[in-house]
Design a protein around this motif. Structure first.
Motif, short mmCIF file in Angstrom:
data_model
loop_
_atom_site.label_atom_id
_atom_site.label_comp_id
_atom_site.label_asym_id
_atom_site.label_seq_id
_atom_site.Cartn_x
_atom_site.Cartn_y
_atom_site.Cartn_z
N ILE A 211 5.39 11.32 -0.37
CA ILE A 211 4.36 11.70 0.62
C ILE A 211 3.50 12.84 0.05
O ILE A 211 4.03 13.80 -0.52
CB ILE A 211 5.03 12.13 1.95
N GLU A 212 2.19 12.72 0.24
CA GLU A 212 1.28 13.73 -0.31
C GLU A 212 0.70 14.65 0.76
O GLU A 212 0.19 15.72 0.46
CB GLU A 212 0.13 13.03 -1.06
N GLN A 213 0.71 14.19 1.99
CA GLN A 213 0.14 15.03 3.06
C GLN A 213 1.02 15.00 4.30
O GLN A 213 1.39 13.93 4.79
CB GLN A 213 -1.26 14.54 3.42
N MET B 94 0.85 -1.21 0.00
CA MET B 94 0.00 0.00 0.00
C MET B 94 0.89 1.26 0.00
O MET B 94 1.83 1.34 0.79
CB MET B 94 -0.87 -0.02 1.26
N LYS B 95 0.57 2.19 -0.87
CA LYS B 95 1.39 3.39 -0.96
C LYS B 95 1.24 4.24 0.31
O LYS B 95 0.12 4.43 0.80
CB LYS B 95 0.98 4.20 -2.19
N ILE B 96 2.36 4.72 0.80
CA ILE B 96 2.29 5.56 2.00
C ILE B 96 2.19 7.01 1.57
O ILE B 96 3.07 7.53 0.88
CB ILE B 96 3.51 5.29 2.90
N LYS B 97 1.08 7.64 1.96
CA LYS B 97 0.81 9.00 1.46
C LYS B 97 0.91 10.07 2.55
O LYS B 97 1.02 11.24 2.26
CB LYS B 97 -0.61 9.03 0.85
N LYS B 98 0.84 9.62 3.82
CA LYS B 98 0.82 10.62 4.89
C LYS B 98 2.06 10.51 5.79
O LYS B 98 2.52 9.40 6.07
CB LYS B 98 -0.42 10.42 5.75
N ALA B 99 2.53 11.66 6.24
CA ALA B 99 3.66 11.66 7.18
C ALA B 99 3.33 12.58 8.35
O ALA B 99 2.83 13.70 8.17
CB ALA B 99 4.92 12.15 6.49
N SER C 101 -6.74 10.50 14.15
CA SER C 101 -7.92 10.65 13.29
C SER C 101 -7.54 11.19 11.91
O SER C 101 -8.24 10.96 10.92
CB SER C 101 -8.95 11.56 13.95
N MET C 102 -6.44 11.89 11.82
CA MET C 102 -6.01 12.42 10.51
C MET C 102 -5.35 11.35 9.66
O MET C 102 -5.36 11.44 8.44
CB MET C 102 -5.07 13.58 10.71
N VAL C 103 -4.75 10.40 10.31
CA VAL C 103 -4.07 9.33 9.57
C VAL C 103 -5.09 8.33 9.06
O VAL C 103 -5.03 7.89 7.90
CB VAL C 103 -3.01 8.62 10.46
N GLY C 104 -6.06 7.99 9.89
CA GLY C 104 -7.06 6.99 9.49
C GLY C 104 -6.47 5.60 9.46
O GLY C 104 -5.48 5.32 10.15
N ASP C 105 -7.03 4.77 8.59
CA ASP C 105 -6.66 3.36 8.62
C ASP C 105 -5.65 3.01 7.53
O ASP C 105 -5.91 2.19 6.67
CB ASP C 105 -7.95 2.53 8.46
N GLU C 106 -4.53 3.69 7.53
CA GLU C 106 -3.51 3.39 6.52
C GLU C 106 -2.11 3.53 7.12
O GLU C 106 -1.93 4.26 8.10
CB GLU C 106 -3.67 4.30 5.30
N ASP D 140 0.58 19.20 0.64
CA ASP D 140 -0.61 19.53 1.42
C ASP D 140 -0.25 19.42 2.92
O ASP D 140 0.27 18.39 3.35
CB ASP D 140 -1.69 18.51 1.02
N VAL D 141 -0.49 20.49 3.65
CA VAL D 141 -0.09 20.52 5.06
C VAL D 141 -1.30 20.68 5.97
O VAL D 141 -2.16 21.52 5.71
CB VAL D 141 0.89 21.70 5.28
N THR D 142 -1.39 19.87 7.01
CA THR D 142 -2.41 20.08 8.03
C THR D 142 -1.72 20.05 9.40
O THR D 142 -0.58 19.62 9.50
CB THR D 142 -3.51 18.98 8.02
N ALA D 143 -2.44 20.50 10.41
CA ALA D 143 -1.82 20.53 11.73
C ALA D 143 -2.82 20.10 12.79
O ALA D 143 -4.02 20.32 12.65
CB ALA D 143 -1.33 21.93 12.04
N VAL D 144 -2.29 19.47 13.81
CA VAL D 144 -3.12 19.09 14.95
C VAL D 144 -2.34 19.50 16.20
O VAL D 144 -1.11 19.46 16.22
CB VAL D 144 -3.44 17.56 14.89
N ARG D 145 -3.07 19.93 17.20
CA ARG D 145 -2.40 20.42 18.40
C ARG D 145 -2.10 19.32 19.41
O ARG D 145 -2.94 18.46 19.65
CB ARG D 145 -3.30 21.45 19.11
N GLN D 146 -0.94 19.40 20.00
CA GLN D 146 -0.64 18.58 21.17
C GLN D 146 -0.69 19.55 22.36
O GLN D 146 0.19 20.38 22.52
CB GLN D 146 0.75 17.93 21.05
#
Ligand code: G1P
Length: 294
Positions: A49-51, A1-6, A118-123, A97-103
């Motif tokens: 990586i795309e996101q 499976m291609k890895i698209k998120k980091a 939740s941003m990564v999901g099931d991959e 494509d950049v997103t952010a989540v707070r710690q």
């Protein structure tokens, strides 16, 4: 499976770079004129990586802004016919494509990674830590992706050899070598004392993980430094599934401290044809000026 998120955790305060980090995100501190975070994101993008999911804390907006478009600056550069600069700025703004989540609380790397669940999901996904810049034609994280693919999409931890006296700075893996570079892991321990370290194979923060890690991260107790450690979750995973470590190729700069940062700066200045000659002259002049014997 291609890895698209980091996931790139950047919530740390960067106290080693005070006073600069009083006002500037550590990740924006440049090596010459390129912010350190640029190299980490570039490694991920070159690996396909795309996101990017940044795990942030307060004061880190500049990192998100850096990878965004800056229309005002673009208009200014356009008006002034600064074509080269305009192209560079546009390229960064559309790099990924950049997103952010707070710690909200800094409770450790394991906790930081869990924030992105939740941003990564099931991959499967990649994790890159920003304190280490790894330079190689084939990006380090891409090498790990290939090993993961060759082993049915398994978890793969990037490792490098470190002097035995440095084991207490890293997550250290243990396992059996399958070939020169690949190990099947049977465990991992966070920052062991040299006399307790099972090997000298350390991770500088390059991981390919599967979503199963989140469920483990939700349950592990606090570990070394009273923090939730990603290392401890990987250790649990090793008892359940085949997990691999890979001695990746590449030159690594530990830019999390001033010495490693200087090392990278000098190296990059010598490597770049635009800075090389004048920099050598400057070094020669200063070595003479301070009477340094080399
Ligand atoms: C973290 C990880 C550690 C890893 C290191 C790489 O530690 O917990 O396993 O080896 O990054 O830089 P930190 O340096 O954040 O204490």
């Amino acid at each position: 499976m291609k890895i698209k998120k980091a996931i790139i955790p950047i919530a740390g305060k960067g106290t080693r770079f005070l006073p600069a980090t009083k006002e500037i995100a550590k990740e924006i501190i440049p090596i010459i004129n390129v912010p350190m975070i640029h190299y980490i994101v570039q490694e991920a993008v070159e690996a396909g990586i795309e996101q990017i999911i940044f795990v942030t804390s307060s004061g880190k907006f500049s990192v998100e802004d850096y990878f965004d478009r800056n229309q005002e600056l673009e208009a200014f550069l356009e008006r002034n016919n600064k074509t080269k600069e305009l192209e560079l700025i546009r390229k960064i703004g559309s790099m990924v494509d950049v997103t952010a989540v707070r710690q909200k609380e800094q409770l450790g790397l394991g906790h930081a990674v869990l924030m992105a669940k939740s941003m990564v999901g099931d991959e499967p996904f990649a994790v890159l830590l920003g304190d280490d810049i790894v330079i190689n034609e084939k990006p380090a994280i891409k090498q790990l992706m290939e090993v993961s693919l060759a082993h049915a999409g398994s978890t793969v931890i990037g490792v490098m050899e470190v002097p035995k006296e440095d084991t207490a700075k890293y997550g250290i893996v243990r396992g059996e070598f399958l070939n020169d570079r690949t190990l099947r892991m049977n465990g991992m321990v966070e920052k062991p004392k040299p006399e307790e370290a099972p090997t000298n194979l350390a991770t500088p923060g390059r991981y390919i993980l599967t979503p199963e890690i989140f469920e483990i991260l939700e349950k592990i107790p606090r570990g070394a430094g009273n923090e939730y450690q990603l290392t401890d979750a990987i250790n649990v995973l090793c008892q359940r599934k085949s997990v691999y470590a890979y001695k990746f190729e590449g030159e690594r700069f530990d830019t999390g401290n001033i010495h490693g940062y200087l090392d990278a700066t000098i190296d990059f200045a010598l490597k770049d044809p635009e800075t090389r000659e004048k920099f050598i002259q400057s070094l020669q002049h200063r070595i003479k000026k301070y009477g340094i014997k080399i």
